[in-house]
Design a protein around this motif. Structure first.
Motif, mmCIF file in Angstrom:
data_model
loop_
_atom_site.group_PDB
_atom_site.id
_atom_site.type_symbol
_atom_site.label_atom_id
_atom_site.label_comp_id
_atom_site.label_asym_id
_atom_site.label_seq_id
_atom_site.Cartn_x
_atom_site.Cartn_y
_atom_site.Cartn_z
ATOM 1 N N GLN A 195 55.194 5.500 85.492
ATOM 2 C CA GLN A 195 54.927 5.405 84.387
ATOM 3 C C GLN A 195 55.898 4.686 83.535
ATOM 4 O OE1 GLN A 195 53.632 9.195 82.585
ATOM 5 N NE2 GLN A 195 55.273 8.818 81.132
ATOM 6 N N LEU A 196 55.187 3.794 82.710
ATOM 7 C CA LEU A 196 56.112 3.316 81.752
ATOM 8 C C LEU A 196 55.988 3.926 80.276
ATOM 9 C CD1 LEU A 196 55.439 -0.609 82.685
ATOM 10 C CD2 LEU A 196 57.562 0.853 83.320
ATOM 11 N N GLY A 197 57.039 4.120 79.512
ATOM 12 C CA GLY A 197 57.081 4.692 78.218
ATOM 13 C C GLY A 197 58.212 5.422 77.889
ATOM 14 N N LYS A 198 57.987 6.470 77.354
ATOM 15 C CA LYS A 198 59.014 7.528 76.924
ATOM 16 C C LYS A 198 58.908 8.666 77.626
ATOM 17 C CE LYS A 198 61.266 9.543 73.042
ATOM 18 N NZ LYS A 198 61.367 9.743 71.585
ATOM 19 N N PRO A 199 59.307 9.073 78.703
ATOM 20 C CA PRO A 199 60.174 8.223 79.563
ATOM 21 C C PRO A 199 59.526 7.516 80.613
ATOM 22 C CG PRO A 199 60.208 10.565 80.435
ATOM 23 C CD PRO A 199 59.350 10.324 79.315
ATOM 24 N N ASP A 200 60.320 6.301 81.058
ATOM 25 C CA ASP A 200 59.761 5.582 82.547
ATOM 26 C C ASP A 200 59.993 6.766 83.328
ATOM 27 O OD1 ASP A 200 59.427 3.480 81.030
ATOM 28 O OD2 ASP A 200 61.456 2.659 81.690
ATOM 29 N N ALA A 201 59.059 6.844 84.285
ATOM 30 C CA ALA A 201 59.184 8.127 85.275
ATOM 31 C C ALA A 201 58.298 7.794 86.515
ATOM 32 C CB ALA A 201 58.438 9.345 84.648
ATOM 33 N N VAL A 202 58.582 8.325 87.594
ATOM 34 C CA VAL A 202 57.754 8.279 88.537
ATOM 35 C C VAL A 202 56.876 9.406 88.504
ATOM 36 C CG1 VAL A 202 57.625 9.026 91.115
ATOM 37 C CG2 VAL A 202 59.665 7.819 90.265
ATOM 38 N N SER A 203 55.638 8.952 88.783
ATOM 39 C CA SER A 203 54.430 10.030 88.450
ATOM 40 C C SER A 203 53.708 10.419 89.673
ATOM 41 C CB SER A 203 53.308 9.202 87.434
ATOM 42 O OG SER A 203 52.512 10.161 86.989
#
Length: 129
Positions: free
Chosen positions: A29-37
């Motif tokens: 996932q890119l955004g706030k926050p970047d994360a493993v989804s």
């Protein structure tokens, strides 16, 4: 404390038989926050890659609009001033076979000495097994 909670979650998921987990989706996932989804049935789990932050949300959909989803959950971070948060989410998801593309807006209230209201967001992709 965060390491204990994260370790307990990994042990719990690892101790369940694979069939009990049902469908599992893994992506980014890119955004706030970047994360493993990670998606497990109707649960969304996000593990931030920028700092220590783990979120868990329960996803709800309707029959009338199956691509629109809502969710509620919480987050734990290593931020000593605001380590806990409550989240709501609304998003759109498009799934074709084993691939899913999603976008979501996540209002979050954090608690602690510097608690705050944040409007997080994400655009992501998951592969489902």
């Amino acid at each position: 404390m965060f390491k204990k909670v994260a370790s307990a979650a990994v042990l719990l998921l690892g101790s369940l038989p694979f069939s009990a987990l049902g469908e599992i989706g893994i992506g980014f996932q890119l955004g706030k926050p970047d994360a493993v989804s990670i998606g497990v049935n109707r649960w969304d789990i996000g593990v931030s890659v920028d700092d220590v932050n783990v979120s868990v949300d329960r996803r709800f959909t309707t029959r009338e609009l199956p691509n629109l989803y809502f969710g509620v959950g919480g987050q734990v971070s290593d931020n000593g001033d605001a380590p806990l948060g409550v989240r709501g989410k609304v998003g759109l998801s498009a799934r074709a076979g084993f691939a899913e593309l999603f976008g979501e807006v996540v209002p979050t209230v954090t608690f602690g000495s510097r608690g705050d209201f944040e409007l997080n967001y994400g655009l992501g992709f998951r592969i489902w097994f």
